[in-house]
Design an enzyme around this catalytic site. Structure first.
Site, short mmCIF file in Angstrom:
data_model
loop_
_atom_site.label_atom_id
_atom_site.label_comp_id
_atom_site.label_asym_id
_atom_site.label_seq_id
_atom_site.Cartn_x
_atom_site.Cartn_y
_atom_site.Cartn_z
N THR A 43 0.75 -0.85 0.04
CA THR A 43 -0.45 0.26 0.35
C THR A 43 0.70 1.22 -0.08
OG1 THR A 43 -1.58 1.23 1.44
CG2 THR A 43 -0.30 -0.54 2.31
N ASP A 44 0.51 2.66 -0.53
CA ASP A 44 1.00 3.23 -0.39
C ASP A 44 1.49 4.25 1.34
OD1 ASP A 44 -1.92 4.41 -0.19
OD2 ASP A 44 -1.47 6.24 -1.33
N GLU A 45 0.35 3.72 1.94
CA GLU A 45 0.50 3.91 3.29
C GLU A 45 1.62 3.74 4.02
OE1 GLU A 45 -3.03 3.21 5.76
OE2 GLU A 45 -4.52 3.93 4.15
N TYR A 84 -1.99 -0.74 11.36
CA TYR A 84 -1.76 -1.11 9.59
C TYR A 84 -0.64 -0.53 9.04
CZ TYR A 84 -3.32 -1.29 5.22
OH TYR A 84 -3.46 -1.70 3.57
N SER A 85 0.04 0.19 8.77
CA SER A 85 0.69 0.88 7.89
C SER A 85 1.89 0.40 8.02
CB SER A 85 0.98 2.62 7.18
OG SER A 85 1.43 3.15 8.16
N LYS A 95 2.02 -3.58 7.49
CA LYS A 95 2.59 -3.92 6.21
C LYS A 95 3.83 -3.01 5.88
CE LYS A 95 0.09 -4.45 3.42
NZ LYS A 95 -0.36 -5.85 2.56
N ASN A 133 -11.74 14.75 1.56
CA ASN A 133 -12.29 13.73 1.86
C ASN A 133 -14.11 14.47 1.95
OD1 ASN A 133 -10.82 11.44 2.37
ND2 ASN A 133 -10.40 11.76 4.34
P1 NAD Z 1 -9.95 -6.56 2.81
O1 NAD Z 1 -9.92 -6.34 4.08
O2 NAD Z 1 -10.81 -6.38 1.60
O3 NAD Z 1 -10.17 -8.52 2.60
C1 NAD Z 1 -9.20 -8.63 3.52
C2 NAD Z 1 -9.11 -10.39 2.83
O4 NAD Z 1 -7.74 -11.32 3.52
C3 NAD Z 1 -9.77 -11.24 4.08
O5 NAD Z 1 -11.10 -11.36 2.90
C4 NAD Z 1 -9.98 -11.89 4.82
O6 NAD Z 1 -10.96 -12.75 4.96
C5 NAD Z 1 -8.14 -12.35 4.31
N1 NAD Z 1 -7.76 -12.64 5.71
C6 NAD Z 1 -7.36 -11.86 6.30
N2 NAD Z 1 -6.79 -12.06 7.32
C7 NAD Z 1 -6.26 -13.54 6.75
C8 NAD Z 1 -4.81 -14.23 7.13
N3 NAD Z 1 -4.07 -14.72 8.57
N4 NAD Z 1 -4.62 -15.94 6.64
C9 NAD Z 1 -6.10 -15.59 4.42
N5 NAD Z 1 -7.22 -14.81 4.78
C10 NAD Z 1 -6.53 -13.93 5.95
O7 NAD Z 1 -8.61 -6.15 2.01
P2 NAD Z 1 -8.96 -5.58 0.57
O8 NAD Z 1 -8.93 -3.58 0.90
O9 NAD Z 1 -9.38 -6.28 -0.01
O10 NAD Z 1 -6.92 -5.60 0.65
C11 NAD Z 1 -6.45 -6.78 -0.45
C12 NAD Z 1 -5.00 -6.15 0.19
O11 NAD Z 1 -4.39 -4.84 -0.57
C13 NAD Z 1 -4.26 -5.86 1.67
O12 NAD Z 1 -3.21 -7.28 1.93
C14 NAD Z 1 -3.99 -4.61 1.93
O13 NAD Z 1 -3.35 -4.22 2.34
C15 NAD Z 1 -4.34 -4.41 0.75
N6 NAD Z 1 -4.38 -2.33 -0.14
C16 NAD Z 1 -5.20 -2.60 -0.32
C17 NAD Z 1 -6.23 -1.09 -0.44
C18 NAD Z 1 -7.02 -0.63 0.13
O14 NAD Z 1 -7.53 0.42 -0.81
N7 NAD Z 1 -8.55 -1.51 0.54
C19 NAD Z 1 -4.56 -0.41 -1.44
C20 NAD Z 1 -4.17 -0.91 -1.60
C21 NAD Z 1 -3.35 -2.62 -0.87
O1 DAU Z 2 -4.10 3.77 0.38
C1 DAU Z 2 -3.94 3.05 0.74
C2 DAU Z 2 -5.16 2.16 1.58
O2 DAU Z 2 -6.70 3.08 1.48
C3 DAU Z 2 -4.85 0.23 2.17
O3 DAU Z 2 -3.93 0.64 2.43
C4 DAU Z 2 -5.96 0.45 2.91
O4 DAU Z 2 -5.98 -0.99 3.98
C5 DAU Z 2 -7.42 0.93 2.53
O5 DAU Z 2 -8.48 1.14 3.93
C6 DAU Z 2 -6.90 2.78 2.60
O6 DAU Z 2 -6.94 3.87 3.85
P1 DAU Z 2 -7.57 4.41 4.08
O7 DAU Z 2 -7.60 4.95 6.14
O8 DAU Z 2 -6.74 5.82 3.51
O9 DAU Z 2 -8.69 4.23 3.88
P2 DAU Z 2 -10.60 4.98 4.34
O10 DAU Z 2 -11.65 4.42 3.25
O11 DAU Z 2 -10.25 4.72 5.94
O12 DAU Z 2 -10.54 6.46 5.20
C7 DAU Z 2 -10.06 7.28 3.59
C8 DAU Z 2 -10.66 8.64 4.22
O13 DAU Z 2 -11.44 8.69 4.78
C9 DAU Z 2 -9.26 8.95 5.43
O14 DAU Z 2 -8.98 9.90 5.09
C10 DAU Z 2 -9.40 8.44 6.51
C11 DAU Z 2 -11.39 9.14 6.11
N1 DAU Z 2 -12.64 8.55 6.85
C12 DAU Z 2 -12.79 7.20 6.80
C13 DAU Z 2 -14.34 6.88 7.55
C14 DAU Z 2 -13.76 5.27 7.19
C15 DAU Z 2 -13.65 9.46 7.51
O15 DAU Z 2 -13.64 10.52 7.19
N2 DAU Z 2 -15.12 8.88 7.59
C16 DAU Z 2 -14.85 7.62 8.35
O16 DAU Z 2 -16.14 7.13 8.29
#
Ligand code: NAD
Ligand code: DAU
Length: 341
Positions: free
Chosen positions: A126-128, A151-152, A155, A250
């Site tokens: 992730t970019d985080e 979290y970050s 990662k 946001n």
């Molecule tokens: P998500 O939370 O929707 O899905 C995570 C999945 O992993 C779930 O199906 C969960 O059951 C499974 N999981 C969790 N722990 C596990 C374990 N110990 N063994 C096997 N499976 C397990 O997450 P997402 O948003 O789909 O993100 C997927 C990946 O992409 C993550 O690694 C996250 O860090 C990365 N990522 C997410 C974003 C984003 O914006 N969502 C952006 C960049 C990178």
């Molecule tokens: O940048 C990549 C990341 O993006 C991934 O690595 C993470 O898995 C993914 O969860 C996401 O992280 P963020 O923290 O940026 O996403 P989130 O949707 O939780 O929040 C987006 C922005 O909105 C952040 O600035 C926090 C704000 N927010 C979020 C929630 C849930 C609010 O203002 N209110 C809210 O209730």
């Protein structure tokens, strides 16, 4: 027939990635190992559960016995590791599962993949990991790692383990780092699906702080294509960044969602800020564009309309999630914040 192993394939991005793999590569088998945590949902791939090329295995990436058995039984070529605890707010409530899955789980999976001598491993990061930007500049692959949330930090630790396996063991790994994804099947704890779902039900939208934090939004299909390009065309040991070229505050995003849903701005509630809240993320994807020929293709306005449409047509999907443990989380995350304003 080649075989790709995907971990975390029942989550948001993993399920979109598996669907894309099954549609794009008719001669490839896909094995999905997922623990089915609160975020894992078998419904996300219901349309493919009878496909003979697709196999689901319920399992934890931190379980060495699972890998021993699976690698002995299957000829796996490539591994893509999505499995993770992915929500920043949950990592603030309890960082334990983040350390266990994101760090220890990755290390156990890396060791198993190394013993099995797979062709390629891709770590979905992730970019985080780069921390937070001010008003100017972009994250490149050279930006120093400076994570700010548990979290970050977890990662980043996983990325460093992957890097060390490349350097120490010549392990054939690649890392991708992407900005904020949106699209279908995203768990309604993340900003976009949470706010769509709340607005659809006339529930207030909890904007953290002043709503001036900036995120760079990318459609999940563009991210999945980037992962696929990195796996197939990328160079071992390299990192590739992916972003959507769509930076927005946001509050501006929240108003766009309300406008598209035909709901009033009076639904917005400003709540206590997230501790350690990163101010701005913005990605420079030029390395992926130049070296992989990748480009983000989905215009945000089109992608978000389609996403809203998906959540409107699939309200059962969200309702099923909300009838489970999710409401306990919602109460512990937002109960005090909403009443304490
Ligand atoms: P998500 O939370 O929707 O899905 C995570 C999945 O992993 C779930 O199906 C969960 O059951 C499974 N999981 C969790 N722990 C596990 C374990 N110990 N063994 C096997 N499976 C397990 O997450 P997402 O948003 O789909 O993100 C997927 C990946 O992409 C993550 O690694 C996250 O860090 C990365 N990522 C997410 C974003 C984003 O914006 N969502 C952006 C960049 C990178
Ligand atoms: O940048 C990549 C990341 O993006 C991934 O690595 C993470 O898995 C993914 O969860 C996401 O992280 P963020 O923290 O940026 O996403 P989130 O949707 O939780 O929040 C987006 C922005 O909105 C952040 O600035 C926090 C704000 N927010 C979020 C929630 C849930 C609010 O203002 N209110 C809210 O209730």
């Amino acid at each position: 027939m080649s075989c790709i192993l995907v971990t975390g394939g029942c989550g948001f991005i993993g399920s979109n990635y598996i669907r894309m793999q099954l549609e794009k590569y008719p001669d490839q088998k896909v094995i999905n190992v997922d623990k089915l945590t609160y975020a894992g949902n078998l419904e996300n791939l219901k349309d493919h559960e009878d496909d003979p090329r697709y196999q689901f295995v319920k399992g934890d990436i931190s379980d060495p016995a699972l890998w021993k058995e699976l690698f002995a039984k299957e000829s796996i070529n490539n591994v893509v590791n999505f499995a993770a605890e992915s929500h920043v707010d949950r990592s603030i409530l309890d960082s334990g599962p983040f350390v266990q899955t994101n760090i220890v789980g990755t290390q156990i999976l890396l060791d198993a993949c190394r013993s099995a001598k797979i062709d390629r491993y891709l770590q979905v990061s992730t970019d985080e990991v780069y921390g937070s930007l001010g008003t100017e500049g972009y994250f490149t692959e050279e930006t120093p790692l400076a994570p700010n949330s548990p979290y970050s930090a977890s990662k980043t630790s996983a990325d460093l383990l992957v890097r060390s396996y490349v350097k120490t063991f010549g392990f054939p790994a690649i890392i991708t780092r992407c900005s904020n994804n949106y699209g279908p099947y995203q768990f309604p704890e993340k900003l976009i699906p949470l706010f769509i779902s709340n607005a659809m039900n006339d529930i207030s939208l909890p904007v953290y702080g002043k709503g001036d934090n900036v995120r760079d939004w990318i459609h999940v299909d563009d991210h999945c294509r980037g992962i696929d390009d990195s796996l197939r065309k990328g160079k071992v040991g390299e990192v590739y960044n992916f972003g959507g070229h769509h930076e927005v505050q946001n509050i501006e995003l929240t108003k766009t969602l309300l406008e598209l849903l035909g709901k009033p701005e009076s639904l917005i509630t400003y709540v206590k800020d997230r501790p350690g809240h990163d101010m701005r993320y913005a990605i420079d994807s030029s390395k992926a564009e130049n070296e992989l020929g990748w480009k983000s293709e989905i215009d945000f306005r089109d992608g978000i309309r389609e996403t809203i449409d998906w959540y409107q047509k699939n309200s059962d999907w969200t309702d099923n999630i909300k009838s489970g443990d999710y409401m306990n989380y919602y109460e512990s995350q937002y109960g005090d914040r909403l009443s304490g304003q």
